[in-house]
Design a protein around this motif. Structure first.
Motif, PDB file in Angstrom:
ATOM      1  N   SER A   1       5.890  -2.703  -7.657  1.00  0.00           N
ATOM      2  CA  SER A   1       5.290  -3.655  -6.709  1.00  0.00           C
ATOM      3  C   SER A   1       6.149  -3.838  -5.460  1.00  0.00           C
ATOM      4  O   SER A   1       5.632  -3.912  -4.339  1.00  0.00           O
ATOM      5  N   SER A   2       7.469  -3.908  -5.618  1.00  0.00           N
ATOM      6  CA  SER A   2       8.348  -4.135  -4.466  1.00  0.00           C
ATOM      7  C   SER A   2       8.361  -2.945  -3.519  1.00  0.00           C
ATOM      8  O   SER A   2       8.301  -3.105  -2.293  1.00  0.00           O
TER       9      SER A   2
ATOM     10  N   LYS B   1       6.651  -1.371   2.234  1.00  0.00           N
ATOM     11  CA  LYS B   1       6.306  -0.333   3.207  1.00  0.00           C
ATOM     12  C   LYS B   1       6.079  -0.950   4.594  1.00  0.00           C
ATOM     13  O   LYS B   1       6.260  -0.303   5.610  1.00  0.00           O
ATOM     14  N   ASN B   2       5.648  -2.218   4.605  1.00  0.00           N
ATOM     15  CA  ASN B   2       5.388  -2.910   5.872  1.00  0.00           C
ATOM     16  C   ASN B   2       6.703  -3.476   6.413  1.00  0.00           C
ATOM     17  O   ASN B   2       7.277  -4.384   5.827  1.00  0.00           O
TER      18      ASN B   2
ATOM     19  N   ASN C   1      -3.744  -1.629   6.958  1.00  0.00           N
ATOM     20  CA  ASN C   1      -4.157  -2.345   5.739  1.00  0.00           C
ATOM     21  C   ASN C   1      -3.110  -3.360   5.287  1.00  0.00           C
ATOM     22  O   ASN C   1      -2.917  -3.578   4.081  1.00  0.00           O
ATOM     23  N   ALA C   2      -2.423  -4.009   6.236  1.00  0.00           N
ATOM     24  CA  ALA C   2      -1.304  -4.894   5.897  1.00  0.00           C
ATOM     25  C   ALA C   2      -1.735  -6.034   4.975  1.00  0.00           C
ATOM     26  O   ALA C   2      -1.096  -6.301   3.961  1.00  0.00           O
ATOM     27  N   GLU C   3      -2.819  -6.718   5.331  1.00  0.00           N
ATOM     28  CA  GLU C   3      -3.234  -7.851   4.498  1.00  0.00           C
ATOM     29  C   GLU C   3      -3.793  -7.380   3.162  1.00  0.00           C
ATOM     30  O   GLU C   3      -3.531  -7.983   2.124  1.00  0.00           O
ATOM     31  N   GLU C   4      -4.558  -6.297   3.174  1.00  0.00           N
ATOM     32  CA  GLU C   4      -5.072  -5.745   1.915  1.00  0.00           C
ATOM     33  C   GLU C   4      -3.920  -5.307   1.005  1.00  0.00           C
ATOM     34  O   GLU C   4      -3.993  -5.431  -0.220  1.00  0.00           O
ATOM     35  N   ARG C   5      -2.869  -4.808   1.616  1.00  0.00           N
ATOM     36  CA  ARG C   5      -1.680  -4.412   0.837  1.00  0.00           C
ATOM     37  C   ARG C   5      -1.085  -5.647   0.158  1.00  0.00           C
ATOM     38  O   ARG C   5      -0.672  -5.589  -1.005  1.00  0.00           O
TER      39      ARG C   5
ATOM     40  N   GLU D   1      -1.162   6.319  -3.485  1.00  0.00           N
ATOM     41  CA  GLU D   1       0.205   6.035  -3.050  1.00  0.00           C
ATOM     42  C   GLU D   1       1.093   5.652  -4.221  1.00  0.00           C
ATOM     43  O   GLU D   1       2.234   6.122  -4.321  1.00  0.00           O
ATOM     44  N   LEU D   2       0.582   4.816  -5.120  1.00  0.00           N
ATOM     45  CA  LEU D   2       1.372   4.404  -6.288  1.00  0.00           C
ATOM     46  C   LEU D   2       1.759   5.609  -7.134  1.00  0.00           C
ATOM     47  O   LEU D   2       2.904   5.729  -7.575  1.00  0.00           O
TER      48      LEU D   2
END
Length: 921
Positions: free
Chosen positions: A624-625, A630-631, A767-771, A800-801
């Protein structure tokens, strides 16, 4: 020979030295008198600082700054003192030879040792004050850790961490605790309130605790009562606003029901639009908006990268006033122009002649005017003949020449419009000239007919929904029309913004008049009017500490209310706790920059971190971290988690969501003997997941419900949307329906760009908020998280995961990531189609390639065989279908019967392919 050997010269020099020293001492005496005149002020400044330094409380930056401000005159005097001490030292060095003569005089000029010590210490404070205060606070913090150890150990069920304790003791004017998921945000607030009371820094009435919603508010109230044994003033921002209005206005304002019912507000706005249509000016403005500005226009020639174009095409659905879905805004403007002028047309009507060949499909020009037998083709080029960068220019121009050749060959009339005409704002005026020259006559429809057509298409309803969103955000931000018009000038489509605002002004005015006539206010007025009362001095408060939970959700209007309360009492302090990684409410008006730029919004501030999480294990932390960090526009936090033997994040690839959910629950059930606590989460409301079928009961529960079915599935589960799950936790977490596409995760539904006028600035990171929403979901499970991922519509987050965590546990068949056979850039993905599986390129509509669904299993799609490029096989590993490819098109050969058996193309009807060959026995 020395001077002493010449008495006359020695005497002369001695006289000169004495004279010089006396004169210098005479001048120095003036400074000495000034210093002693200011001795009381200097001593007072020194004593005041020592009192602050030795006081049994935190020495804040604001306290230090106030001390500096109060002692500006002392600072000026200290500079003179410093000069005096240096001058005296120089004289003392020069006149060593005269000590027997001037010793008593020089001694007279020396400052009292104690006084000089105070001067030198004050000079050091002015030069090195922040560092002195920091070192002093470190000593103080360590002392407090010892003194209140028992309190910190027992205030919550588990002892507070050292990070929590330090953040509680620190007492700057404005404090922000950046707390990772599961690090104990609520415990920190409870501990802060208890410490303030225990240390007698304030009484109960001096603490205001603010939250953003009623349920967390109630939970916090109960937690404070249970752990500290007292009642505090705990409120939501809205209830605080209402309380301020009651006290300052001396009555309780009525809250409009429209505030609580968005559907009712939407109906009110539609009614307002309908009533105002009798006003010709308003009718013209609203129809102009619907005809020309309904869709957020983006010039395809201005798009610079292929990814930008893909995102642009995917994010919008462009529909005309006639209801057709078209490929570009230029085509939409052409269609609407023809519609409002009463010109009959057909969109993408097949050309009068069959043009399908091995190289070309059936030609379908953009528009056909049957009454005049005119064809219209919109050409996406600039004045130099350049296409958008992502378009294959040579192929595009070659196809254009072929189309022109078709019209010349068959003598049909072709009108061309161009991308540069749209770019220059001349598209419709030029089209009008071309149509008039060819004898096209107009029969314009009325404004009322346009409105009725829009209403029938549902556009009025959609527009009303947009107005509801805009109105709420407008009031939430406490904006002005002047602010919006100024902001609109920075947007590329200024005309659209101004057209919308001209309508919104009237609708907003009607809405405010409705509230006024009924003596009502709405939820946003609770805060906005409260701000006015506080700023105007009509509301006095005695708060010494304002504690704010979930600080990342703060909006501009809430910030202004907070700022007003802080400014009206210079001694009040702020203590905010939040996690920028979990900021997921921009769509309701929250502004993350208030937290990420905390020092800019709040002076004399300090930022602290909580990094020890107790919710999830190290494996979940790692996944998760790395995903959320990434942002780069967020606070960097290095969370630590406990090691345990449980799994971390598991990807479960599925073809059928219901089966995957059942299998996952069985897997969880098998991990222990007792009932497992499971939290099931989705990006959307439970009704969205229609493919769950018989498993739907598992996501309809409102609280934890135990379920024992015929297969001995024994779990305690509940379903929440990810947004509602924030703040909750369970032993196991399951994220369902994670897939790509418009209604996937990340959600690709784009809000109308007009809302950016009233929304906080969006993160530049994709996709910052979706992330952040996905991160919230990933961090709900204590022992293990399961991500149920559609293998036929792969989510970019899941991809990506898997790529970033090669050792991650994966269950189920790997996704079918097959390259598009036509564009060679996209990936084939499954789409929603009633009754059967259907696939197409994920770059649609930029690429319209749709592979053939397997005729045998009906589940997979046809792909090129690895053994032979002339054969198809099914993408479904369990299907054994195999067939030869059609030499003329992308169909496959199958046995047909008409006057005997033969091989015929499967695309005989869909694409009019006439390829045949005899069957060789």
């Amino acid at each position: 020979m020395s001077i002493s050997d010449i008495p006359i010269y020695g005497t002369l020099i001695l006289i000169i030295l004495i004279a010089y020293s006396c004169y210098f001492l005479y001048l120095l005496n003036d400074k000495r008198l000034i210093i002693y005149e200011n001795k009381f002020m200097i001593t007072k400044s020194y004593d005041e600082f020592i009192h602050l330094y030795n006081d049994d409380r935190y020495f804040s930056k604001r306290d230090y700054q106030k001390w500096l401000n109060r002692n500006k005159d002392t600072g000026t005097s200290l500079k003179k003192c410093e000069e005096y001490i240096l001058d005296l030292k120089k004289i003392n060095d020069v006149t060593q030879i005269l000590k027997p003569i001037l010793g008593r005089v020089i001694k007279y000029f020396k400052l009292d040792e104690n006084f000089q010590g105070k001067i030198e210490y004050l000079l050091k404070i002015i030069r090195e004050g922040p560092e002195i205060v920091r070192e002093r606070n470190e000593l103080f913090t360590n002392k407090e850790l010892d003194v209140y150890k028992e309190f910190f150990d027992e205030v919550e069920l588990s002892p507070l961490t050292i990070e929590q304790r330090r953040s509680i003791i620190v007492d700057e004017a404005h404090n922000l605790v950046v707390a990772g998921a599961g690090t104990g945000k609520t415990s920190t607030i409870v501990g802060k309130a208890g410490y303030l009371l225990r240390k007698r820094l304030t009484e109960e009435e001096g603490i205001l605790l603010l939250s953003f919603a009623r349920i967390p508010n109630r939970e916090m109230r109960e937690r404070i009562r249970t752990r500290i044994g007292t009642e505090l003033n705990i409120r939501t921002f809205h209830s605080l606003g209402l309380s301020i209005l009651r006290r300052s206005l001396k009555y309780r304002p009525n809250v409009s029901k429209l505030s609580e019912d968005s559907l009712n507000l939407q109906r009110k706005i539609e009614e307002s639009i309908q009533n105002k249509l009798v006003n010709i000016d308003f009718a013209n403005r609203i129809n102009e908006y619907f005809v020309y500005y309904l869709q957020p226009v983006e010039n395809e020639l201005d798009i610079r990268t292929e990814q930008e174009y893909d995102d642009y095409i995917k994010s919008v659905e462009i529909r005309t006033l006639n209801g057709e879905k078209v490929k570009s805004y230029a085509e939409c403007e052409i269609a609407n122009f023809l519609f409002i002028n009463g010109v009959e047309y057909s969109y993408e009507h097949p050309y009068i002649v069959d043009t399908s060949t091995e190289e070309h499909q059936q030609y379908k020009p953009d528009f056909y005017l049957p009454e005049y037998e005119i064809w219209i083709e919109h050409v996406g080029i600039d004045r130099r003949g350049n296409t958008a960068e992502e378009i294959d220019r040579p192929k595009y121009l070659k196809d254009l020449q072929w189309k022109r050749g078709v019209h010349r060959e068959y003598g049909t009339t072709l009108i061309e419009t161009y991308g540069y005409e749209h770019q220059e704002g001349k598209l419709l005026s030029n089209l009008n000239e071309k149509l008039v020259q060819r004898g096209v006559q107009y029969n314009p429809i009325s404004e009322q007919q346009i409105y009725l057509k829009l209403r029938k298409l549902g556009e009025v309803t959609q527009f009303s929904k947009l107005l509801v969103k805009f109105l709420k955000l407008y009031k939430s931000n406490n904006s002005t029309m002047q602010d919006l018009e100024k902001k609109a000038k920075a947007y590329p489509n200024l005309k659209r913004c101004l057209s919308f605002l001209s309508i919104f002004k009237d609708i907003y005015s009607d809405y405010e008049n409705h509230l006024k006539e009924n003596g009502e206010i709405d939820f946003d007025d609770m805060i906005n009017l409260a701000i006015e009362q506080v700023e105007q001095g009509n509301y006095k408060h005695k708060f010494k500490y304002i504690l704010v939970d979930e600080f990342q959700d703060i909006s501009q209007s809430r910030y202004r209310l907070l700022r007003a309360l802080l400014d009206k009492n210079e001694d009040v302090k702020l203590f905010g706790v939040g996690d920028d990684w979990q900021s997921i409410y921009r769509f309701t008006g929250s502004d993350l920059s208030i937290m990420t730029s905390f020092h800019d919004y709040f002076e004399h501030s300090k930022i602290m971190y909580l990094t020890q999480t107790f919710r999830f294990n190290e494996k979940i932390r790692n996944v998760s971290s790395s995903f959320i960090m990434k942002n780069p526009q967020q606070y960097k936090k290095s969370l630590t988690a406990l090691e345990d033997e449980n799994g971390g994040v598991t990807i479960v690839w599925y073809d059928f969501l219901g089966k995957a959910l059942h299998d996952t629950l069985y897997n969880i059930n098998s991990l222990g003997n007792r009932v497992a606590e499971v939290q099931i989460m989705g990006r959307y409301n439970s009704g969205h997941y229609t493919d769950l079928k018989e498993s739907a009961f598992l996501i309809k529960s409102r609280g934890y419900q135990q379920r024992l079915d015929e297969n001995h599935l024994n779990v305690s589960s509940k379903y929440l949307t990810v947004h509602k799950s924030k703040g909750s936790e369970a032993e196991y977490g399951i994220i369902i329906g994670v897939k790509g596409g418009k209604y996937g995760f990340p959600c690709e539904i784009e809000d109308d760009p007009i809302l950016n006028l009233v929304l906080s600035k969006e993160d530049e990171y994709p996709n910052a908020e979706e992330r952040r929403v996905f991160y919230v979901a990933l961090t709900r499970g204590k022992k293990q998280m399961y991500v149920l991922a559609d293998r036929n519509q792969v989510s970019k987050f899941v991809k990506e995961l898997v790529e970033d965590n090669p050792s991650m546990q994966v269950i189920g068949k790997q996704p079918i990531l097959i390259q598009c056979q036509e564009c060679k850039k996209g990936t084939i993905t499954k789409i929603e189609a009633p009754g059967k599986a259907q696939y197409r390129c994920d770059r649609y509509p930029l690429c319209k390639y749709e592979p053939i669904t397997c005729p045998q299993c009906g589940f997979g799609f046809l792909i090129q065989s690895a053994e032979s490029k002339d054969h198809y096989v099914c993408s479904n590993d369990e299907c054994e279908f195999k067939a030869r490819k059609c030499p003329w098109c992308d169909g496959y050969l199958q046995i047909r019967e008409k006057n005997g058996r033969f091989w015929g193309c499967s695309s005989y009807w869909p694409k009019n392919c006439r390829y045949t060959e005899p069957i060789v026995e």
